[in-house]
Design a protein around this motif. Structure first.
Motif, PDB file in Angstrom:
ATOM      1  N   LYS A  55      83.966 115.151  18.115  1.00 41.36           N
ATOM      2  CA  LYS A  55      85.110 115.196  17.207  1.00 41.36           C
ATOM      3  C   LYS A  55      84.889 116.228  16.100  1.00 41.36           C
ATOM      4  O   LYS A  55      83.887 116.176  15.376  1.00 41.36           O
ATOM      5  CB  LYS A  55      85.335 113.820  16.564  1.00 41.36           C
ATOM      6  N   ALA A  56      85.822 117.168  15.981  1.00 41.59           N
ATOM      7  CA  ALA A  56      85.858 118.094  14.859  1.00 41.59           C
ATOM      8  C   ALA A  56      86.909 117.572  13.880  1.00 41.59           C
ATOM      9  O   ALA A  56      88.099 117.571  14.180  1.00 41.59           O
ATOM     10  CB  ALA A  56      86.201 119.500  15.336  1.00 41.59           C
ATOM     11  N   LYS A  57      86.478 117.078  12.712  1.00 40.50           N
ATOM     12  CA  LYS A  57      87.379 116.394  11.784  1.00 40.50           C
ATOM     13  C   LYS A  57      87.907 117.342  10.718  1.00 40.50           C
ATOM     14  O   LYS A  57      87.208 118.243  10.247  1.00 40.50           O
ATOM     15  CB  LYS A  57      86.654 115.217  11.118  1.00 40.50           C
ATOM     16  N   LEU A  58      89.152 117.085  10.326  1.00 35.27           N
ATOM     17  CA  LEU A  58      89.856 117.966   9.406  1.00 35.27           C
ATOM     18  C   LEU A  58      90.850 117.163   8.581  1.00 35.27           C
ATOM     19  O   LEU A  58      91.537 116.300   9.102  1.00 35.27           O
ATOM     20  CB  LEU A  58      90.598 119.036  10.218  1.00 35.27           C
ATOM     21  N   ALA A  59      90.904 117.457   7.279  1.00 33.17           N
ATOM     22  CA  ALA A  59      91.968 116.937   6.404  1.00 33.17           C
ATOM     23  C   ALA A  59      92.718 118.139   5.867  1.00 33.17           C
ATOM     24  O   ALA A  59      92.102 119.106   5.409  1.00 33.17           O
ATOM     25  CB  ALA A  59      91.376 116.124   5.263  1.00 33.17           C
ATOM     26  N   ILE A  60      94.045 118.112   5.906  1.00 35.82           N
ATOM     27  CA  ILE A  60      94.834 119.285   5.533  1.00 35.82           C
ATOM     28  C   ILE A  60      96.068 118.877   4.727  1.00 35.82           C
ATOM     29  O   ILE A  60      96.619 117.794   4.939  1.00 35.82           O
ATOM     30  CB  ILE A  60      95.233 120.073   6.804  1.00 35.82           C
ATOM     31  N   ARG A 103      74.906 114.782  13.272  1.00 31.25           N
ATOM     32  CA  ARG A 103      74.665 114.230  14.609  1.00 31.25           C
ATOM     33  C   ARG A 103      75.934 113.936  15.405  1.00 31.25           C
ATOM     34  O   ARG A 103      75.851 113.365  16.476  1.00 31.25           O
ATOM     35  CB  ARG A 103      73.793 112.963  14.530  1.00 31.25           C
ATOM     36  N   SER A 104      77.093 114.304  14.882  1.00 29.93           N
ATOM     37  CA  SER A 104      78.324 113.960  15.601  1.00 29.93           C
ATOM     38  C   SER A 104      79.447 114.971  15.443  1.00 29.93           C
ATOM     39  O   SER A 104      80.471 114.858  16.112  1.00 29.93           O
ATOM     40  CB  SER A 104      78.832 112.590  15.139  1.00 29.93           C
ATOM     41  N   GLU A 140      71.497 125.348  12.483  1.00 32.69           N
ATOM     42  CA  GLU A 140      71.193 124.015  13.000  1.00 32.69           C
ATOM     43  C   GLU A 140      72.349 123.046  12.825  1.00 32.69           C
ATOM     44  O   GLU A 140      72.550 122.159  13.670  1.00 32.69           O
ATOM     45  CB  GLU A 140      69.924 123.462  12.314  1.00 32.69           C
ATOM     46  N   ASN A 141      73.109 123.151  11.738  1.00 29.30           N
ATOM     47  CA  ASN A 141      74.205 122.190  11.540  1.00 29.30           C
ATOM     48  C   ASN A 141      75.585 122.787  11.825  1.00 29.30           C
ATOM     49  O   ASN A 141      76.598 122.246  11.412  1.00 29.30           O
ATOM     50  CB  ASN A 141      74.143 121.542  10.152  1.00 29.30           C
ATOM     51  N   GLY A 142      75.611 123.892  12.565  1.00 32.98           N
ATOM     52  CA  GLY A 142      76.890 124.405  13.057  1.00 32.98           C
ATOM     53  C   GLY A 142      77.631 125.280  12.081  1.00 32.98           C
ATOM     54  O   GLY A 142      78.837 125.105  11.864  1.00 32.98           O
ATOM     55  N   CYS A 143      76.938 126.265  11.483  1.00 32.68           N
ATOM     56  CA  CYS A 143      77.594 127.157  10.528  1.00 32.68           C
ATOM     57  C   CYS A 143      78.655 128.009  11.233  1.00 32.68           C
ATOM     58  O   CYS A 143      78.689 128.126  12.457  1.00 32.68           O
ATOM     59  CB  CYS A 143      76.573 128.068   9.852  1.00 32.68           C
ATOM     60  N   LEU A 144      79.518 128.602  10.434  1.00 39.32           N
ATOM     61  CA  LEU A 144      80.550 129.480  10.956  1.00 39.32           C
ATOM     62  C   LEU A 144      79.914 130.692  11.630  1.00 39.32           C
ATOM     63  O   LEU A 144      78.932 131.248  11.134  1.00 39.32           O
ATOM     64  CB  LEU A 144      81.453 129.935   9.807  1.00 39.32           C
ATOM     65  N   GLN A 145      80.492 131.087  12.761  1.00 37.76           N
ATOM     66  CA  GLN A 145      80.108 132.316  13.450  1.00 37.76           C
ATOM     67  C   GLN A 145      81.322 133.232  13.502  1.00 37.76           C
ATOM     68  O   GLN A 145      82.434 132.769  13.737  1.00 37.76           O
ATOM     69  CB  GLN A 145      79.648 132.030  14.881  1.00 37.76           C
ATOM     70  N   VAL A 146      81.110 134.531  13.299  1.00 38.91           N
ATOM     71  CA  VAL A 146      82.210 135.494  13.361  1.00 38.91           C
ATOM     72  C   VAL A 146      81.800 136.670  14.232  1.00 38.91           C
ATOM     73  O   VAL A 146      80.611 136.958  14.401  1.00 38.91           O
ATOM     74  CB  VAL A 146      82.610 135.993  11.951  1.00 38.91           C
ATOM     75  N   LEU A 147      82.799 137.354  14.782  1.00 47.26           N
ATOM     76  CA  LEU A 147      82.575 138.635  15.453  1.00 47.26           C
ATOM     77  C   LEU A 147      82.996 139.726  14.476  1.00 47.26           C
ATOM     78  O   LEU A 147      84.180 139.902  14.180  1.00 47.26           O
ATOM     79  CB  LEU A 147      83.388 138.713  16.746  1.00 47.26           C
ATOM     80  N   PRO A 204      78.572 122.688  17.501  1.00 46.31           N
ATOM     81  CA  PRO A 204      78.514 121.302  17.038  1.00 46.31           C
ATOM     82  C   PRO A 204      77.346 121.072  16.084  1.00 46.31           C
ATOM     83  O   PRO A 204      76.378 121.853  16.065  1.00 46.31           O
ATOM     84  CB  PRO A 204      78.344 120.502  18.337  1.00 46.31           C
ATOM     85  N   ASN A 205      77.447 120.019  15.306  1.00 45.77           N
ATOM     86  CA  ASN A 205      76.374 119.644  14.388  1.00 45.77           C
ATOM     87  C   ASN A 205      75.582 118.491  14.991  1.00 45.77           C
ATOM     88  O   ASN A 205      75.999 117.331  14.895  1.00 45.77           O
ATOM     89  CB  ASN A 205      76.949 119.248  13.025  1.00 45.77           C
ATOM     90  N   LEU A 206      74.450 118.808  15.579  1.00 45.44           N
ATOM     91  CA  LEU A 206      73.572 117.786  16.149  1.00 45.44           C
ATOM     92  C   LEU A 206      72.353 117.553  15.256  1.00 45.44           C
ATOM     93  O   LEU A 206      71.414 116.863  15.654  1.00 45.44           O
ATOM     94  CB  LEU A 206      73.137 118.203  17.558  1.00 45.44           C
ATOM     95  N   SER A 207      72.383 118.113  14.055  1.00 52.03           N
ATOM     96  CA  SER A 207      71.270 117.971  13.116  1.00 52.03           C
ATOM     97  C   SER A 207      71.422 116.678  12.315  1.00 52.03           C
ATOM     98  O   SER A 207      72.385 115.926  12.471  1.00 52.03           O
ATOM     99  CB  SER A 207      71.241 119.170  12.161  1.00 52.03           C
ATOM    100  N   ASP A 208      70.491 116.458  11.406  1.00 60.40           N
ATOM    101  CA  ASP A 208      70.525 115.276  10.529  1.00 60.40           C
ATOM    102  C   ASP A 208      71.256 115.549   9.217  1.00 60.40           C
ATOM    103  O   ASP A 208      71.233 114.702   8.316  1.00 60.40           O
ATOM    104  CB  ASP A 208      69.086 114.826  10.208  1.00 60.40           C
ATOM    105  N   TYR A 209      71.921 116.704   9.094  1.00 64.67           N
ATOM    106  CA  TYR A 209      72.509 117.096   7.826  1.00 64.67           C
ATOM    107  C   TYR A 209      73.996 117.404   7.989  1.00 64.67           C
ATOM    108  O   TYR A 209      74.403 118.125   8.902  1.00 64.67           O
ATOM    109  CB  TYR A 209      71.790 118.333   7.269  1.00 64.67           C
ATOM    110  N   HIS A 210      74.816 116.856   7.073  1.00 61.97           N
ATOM    111  CA  HIS A 210      76.245 117.138   7.076  1.00 61.97           C
ATOM    112  C   HIS A 210      76.500 118.633   6.844  1.00 61.97           C
ATOM    113  O   HIS A 210      75.696 119.321   6.210  1.00 61.97           O
ATOM    114  CB  HIS A 210      76.965 116.369   5.963  1.00 61.97           C
ATOM    115  N   ARG A 211      77.644 119.103   7.356  1.00 62.47           N
ATOM    116  CA  ARG A 211      78.125 120.450   7.012  1.00 62.47           C
ATOM    117  C   ARG A 211      79.601 120.322   6.673  1.00 62.47           C
ATOM    118  O   ARG A 211      80.469 120.367   7.534  1.00 62.47           O
ATOM    119  CB  ARG A 211      77.919 121.423   8.168  1.00 62.47           C
ATOM    120  N   ARG A 212      79.862 120.111   5.371  1.00 66.83           N
ATOM    121  CA  ARG A 212      81.230 119.922   4.895  1.00 66.83           C
ATOM    122  C   ARG A 212      81.685 121.180   4.157  1.00 66.83           C
ATOM    123  O   ARG A 212      80.898 121.836   3.483  1.00 66.83           O
ATOM    124  CB  ARG A 212      81.299 118.694   3.988  1.00 66.83           C
TER     125      ARG A 212
END
Length: 248
Positions: A55-60, A103-104, A140-147, A204-212
């Motif tokens: 799940k990729a969660k979003l509030a908008i 982790r999720s 590790e926690n799913g940072c933004l990637q750009v081209l 995805p973030n499979l690490s032990d740390y949030h990425r908000r």
């Protein structure tokens, strides 16, 4: 703080510019507390499945108000710099909090923001997102990637990729051999200003740390939106105070 000529040139060349320490620790801590206990995020969060089912969660939200998030979106550090990058007055489009929990947290597939916004009726891609790291963003926690430089491709066709909207997977595979892949690792309080046609994704973030992340999005005032009743023209975003923290 106003963008330097070097930063403006980088934005137009690469499609993005990273500004470190745009917000301080006290400001970031308040945003995190608002995520964890505030009504705006809790009341508007939904999720999209990535291709693996995570799940990729979003509030908008699409309106400004007397709340903390609106104070951040209207502070001069954002509005004045966005106007410089757009080359004209900036209008507020929407704000959102992206919740990539430990982790999720699901991935975001390769896409352009204008791949969404074109279908919402915006005539030109003269639009910008400001991506503010609230937690450390790492590989590790799913940072933004750009081209890097991919905004110069123009708008690509988008369709369904898993439960999300994304660019054609086969085309992305070839583009990745043509453009430099950059992992945008960011400290809390740093902000990435990026063009609406820049291709970006996150793992995805499979690490032990949030990425908000808090993202504030802007449109150029000269960029109307086609709606069923005609063209909607956006008003200039109000410019608040850089000392917004004292209000909350």
């Amino acid at each position: 703080m106003i963008m330097t000529q070097e930063e403006l040139a980088q934005y137009h060349r690469d499609g993005y510019v990273l500004v470190n320490n745009l917000f301080d620790r006290e400001e970031i801590d308040l945003m995190i507390r608002e995520i964890e206990g505030g009504e705006r995020v809790a009341g508007s969060t939904y999720s999209n499945d990535d291709r693996s089912g995570l799940k990729a969660k979003l509030a908008i939200w699409f309106e400004l108000g007397p709340d903390m998030w609106s104070a951040v979106s209207t502070c001069p550090r954002l509005v004045n710099n966005v106007s410089s990058l757009l080359g004209e007055d900036a209008a507020f489009f929407h704000g959102k909090v992206m919740l990539k929990e430990a982790r999720s947290g699901g991935a975001w597939e390769w896409h352009q923001d204008y791949g969404y916004w074109y279908d919402q009726g915006f005539i030109y891609p003269n639009m910008i997102s400001v991506f503010i790291a609230l937690d450390a963003a790492t590989k590790e926690n799913g940072c933004l990637q750009v081209l890097r430089g991919s905004h110069l491709l123009g708008r690509l066709e988008h369709g369904k990729v898993g439960g999300q909207t994304g660019a054609d997977v086969n085309r992305i595979r070839h583009l990745q051999s043509m453009f430099e892949l950059v992992h945008c690792e960011m400290a809390p309080g740093s902000a990435l200003f990026f063009h609406s046609n820049l291709l970006h994704s996150s793992a995805p973030n499979l690490s032990d740390y949030h990425r908000r992340t808090f993202v504030s999005c802007y449109n150029a005032t000269g960029n109307p939106q086609l709606q069923s009743q005609g063209l909607k023209h956006y008003d200039r975003c109000p410019v608040g105070s850089d000392d917004w923290l004292t209000k909350f």
